[in-house]
Write an enzyme that holds these catalytic residues in place. Structure first.
Site, mmCIF file in Angstrom:
data_model
loop_
_atom_site.group_PDB
_atom_site.id
_atom_site.type_symbol
_atom_site.label_atom_id
_atom_site.label_comp_id
_atom_site.label_asym_id
_atom_site.label_seq_id
_atom_site.Cartn_x
_atom_site.Cartn_y
_atom_site.Cartn_z
ATOM 1 N N ASP A 37 0.857 -1.195 0.000
ATOM 2 C CA ASP A 37 0.000 0.000 0.000
ATOM 3 C C ASP A 37 0.886 1.235 0.000
ATOM 4 O O ASP A 37 2.039 1.187 0.428
ATOM 5 C CB ASP A 37 -0.918 0.019 1.236
ATOM 6 C CG ASP A 37 -2.190 0.808 0.997
ATOM 7 O OD1 ASP A 37 -3.253 0.181 0.761
ATOM 8 O OD2 ASP A 37 -2.138 2.061 1.027
ATOM 9 N N ASP A 63 3.931 3.186 -4.221
ATOM 10 C CA ASP A 63 2.921 3.948 -4.959
ATOM 11 C C ASP A 63 2.801 3.255 -6.315
ATOM 12 O O ASP A 63 3.737 3.302 -7.123
ATOM 13 C CB ASP A 63 3.391 5.399 -5.122
ATOM 14 C CG ASP A 63 2.426 6.234 -5.958
ATOM 15 O OD1 ASP A 63 1.506 5.653 -6.568
ATOM 16 O OD2 ASP A 63 2.608 7.458 -6.007
ATOM 17 N N VAL A 64 1.672 2.617 -6.570
ATOM 18 C CA VAL A 64 1.554 1.811 -7.784
ATOM 19 C C VAL A 64 1.536 2.641 -9.067
ATOM 20 O O VAL A 64 1.638 2.087 -10.153
ATOM 21 C CB VAL A 64 0.310 0.878 -7.753
ATOM 22 C CG1 VAL A 64 0.454 -0.180 -6.679
ATOM 23 C CG2 VAL A 64 -0.973 1.678 -7.593
ATOM 24 N N ASN A 90 -5.088 -3.953 -7.284
ATOM 25 C CA ASN A 90 -6.380 -3.567 -6.715
ATOM 26 C C ASN A 90 -6.484 -2.102 -6.307
ATOM 27 O O ASN A 90 -7.578 -1.551 -6.262
ATOM 28 C CB ASN A 90 -6.633 -4.493 -5.501
ATOM 29 C CG ASN A 90 -7.730 -3.994 -4.600
ATOM 30 O OD1 ASN A 90 -8.906 -4.084 -4.951
ATOM 31 N ND2 ASN A 90 -7.359 -3.442 -3.448
ATOM 32 N N TYR A 154 -13.715 8.300 -13.394
ATOM 33 C CA TYR A 154 -13.824 6.933 -12.858
ATOM 34 C C TYR A 154 -14.349 5.992 -13.946
ATOM 35 O O TYR A 154 -13.801 4.913 -14.170
ATOM 36 C CB TYR A 154 -14.752 6.933 -11.638
ATOM 37 C CG TYR A 154 -14.629 5.688 -10.770
ATOM 38 C CD1 TYR A 154 -13.507 5.479 -9.978
ATOM 39 C CD2 TYR A 154 -15.651 4.728 -10.730
ATOM 40 C CE1 TYR A 154 -13.393 4.351 -9.164
ATOM 41 C CE2 TYR A 154 -15.543 3.608 -9.925
ATOM 42 C CZ TYR A 154 -14.420 3.426 -9.137
ATOM 43 O OH TYR A 154 -14.316 2.310 -8.342
#
Ligand SMILES: NC(=O)c1ccc[n+]([C@@H]2O[C@H](COP(=O)([O-])OP(=O)(O)OC[C@H]3O[C@@H](n4cnc5c(N)ncnc54)[C@H](O)[C@@H]3O)[C@@H](O)[C@H]2O)c1
Length: 277
Positions: A37, A63-64, A90, A154
């Site tokens: 995370d 941090d993805v 995710n 989104y």
């Protein structure tokens, strides 16, 4: 794929469905869970909970939206446990509005909700292809099959996530790579608080009354544990599309059958929710 004895990585593992996935994986016998995370303390807490109940776990702060962080995450998992069998990509955020939303918000949500999955695929596919097996689960949303009232960023990014998942399933399905795409409607989590932290409160002013609550009002809100259980069940049967709210399949069919009618229906729903219909 059997979850037992597998090595799993979960991004966004500190909260919501990511946290539930970490616990569910451990309970179903995964050999180890890497809890990733951007909130390092939260990831460490979940890893500590897993270890306290006798499971192997490691927390990684990443941090993805950064390719270097995703590469380092996979490297850390491989150093600790030898390989990655299951990767749950995710982490995600929501921001409100349409084209008028700031470029900063658009770029941030694109980086987290789409580009992160590209970085993940780039990092894990070589090892999985070499072993002839591996499982990638991408968290999109029902918004990625339908739309998100009140949030173009989104809807757009979740559609892109679904498209990427489909492309990966088609391109690598015959090489032993399994791909699933999670498309839930509303479930309890910290998504709004997380997103406020990531993009600022002003980018979320409208989503509370438009986005999630619109669907929640119709089909109900699941818990993150219920959503995670649907995901882990689907891995057993290797289903591509994971729909914790089964109604979504009906809505998707209606949209495909008669797009004009579907658009009219969505406009009516939007008007009702904003008190104009
Ligand atoms: N909650 C819902 O109703 C709902 C519905 C459909 C889809 N989803 C999707 O489910 C996924 C998980 O969200 P959730 O609802 O459990 O929310 P959540 O906010 O409770 O959990 C998301 C986690 O991701 C982490 N995160 C955010 N940005 C990150 C980054 N750049 N790098 C690493 N970690 C990051 C957060 O710190 C948080 O711990 C998201 O992709 C979301 O879009 C949620």
């Amino acid at each position: 794929m059997e979850i037992a004895n597998r090595i799993a990585v979960v991004t966004g593992g500190a909260s919501g469905v990511g946290r539930s996935l970490c616990h569910g994986l451990a309970e179903r016998g995964a050999a180890a869970v890497v809890v990733c995370d951007i909130e390092g303390e939260g990831a460490a807490k979940v890893a500590a909970e897993l270890e306290a109940s006798g499971h192997r776990a490691v927390a990684v702060t990443a941090d993805v939206s950064s390719e270097a962080d995703v590469q380092a995450l996979v490297q850390r998992a491989e150093e600790a446990f030898g390989r990655v069998d299951l990767f749950f990509s995710n982490a995600g955020i929501i921001v409100a509005g349409g084209p008028e939303a700031s470029d900063e918000a658009w770029f941030r949500i694109w980086a987290i909700n789409v580009q992160s999955h590209v970085y993940v695929a780039r990092a894990v596919l070589p090892g999985m292809l070499a072993r002839g097996e591996g499982y990638l689960v991408i968290t999109a949303s029902a918004a990625g099959l339908l739309t998100q009232l009140g949030s173009a960023p989104y809807a757009v990014t979740k559609h892109a996530a679904v498209a990427l998942a489909e492309w990966l399933a088609i391109t690598h399905g015959d090489e032993g790579i399994r791909v699933s795409c999670l498309c839930p409607q509303a479930f309890t989590s910290n998504l709004l608080a997380t997103s406020r932290r990531e993009v600022g409160a002003d980018q979320l002013a409208e989503t509370g009354s438009a986005g999630g609550s619109a669907q929640a009002a119709v089909d109900g809100v699941l818990t993150s544990d219920q959503v995670a259980a649907s995901v882990l069940d689907a891995i057993g049967t290797e289903e591509f599309l994971i729909l914790p709210h089964p109604e979504v399949a009906i809505y998707e069919r209606r949209r495909a059958d008669d797009r004009e009618r579907w658009l009219r229906g969505m406009r009516r729903m939007q008007a009702r929710l904003s008190g104009q219909g």
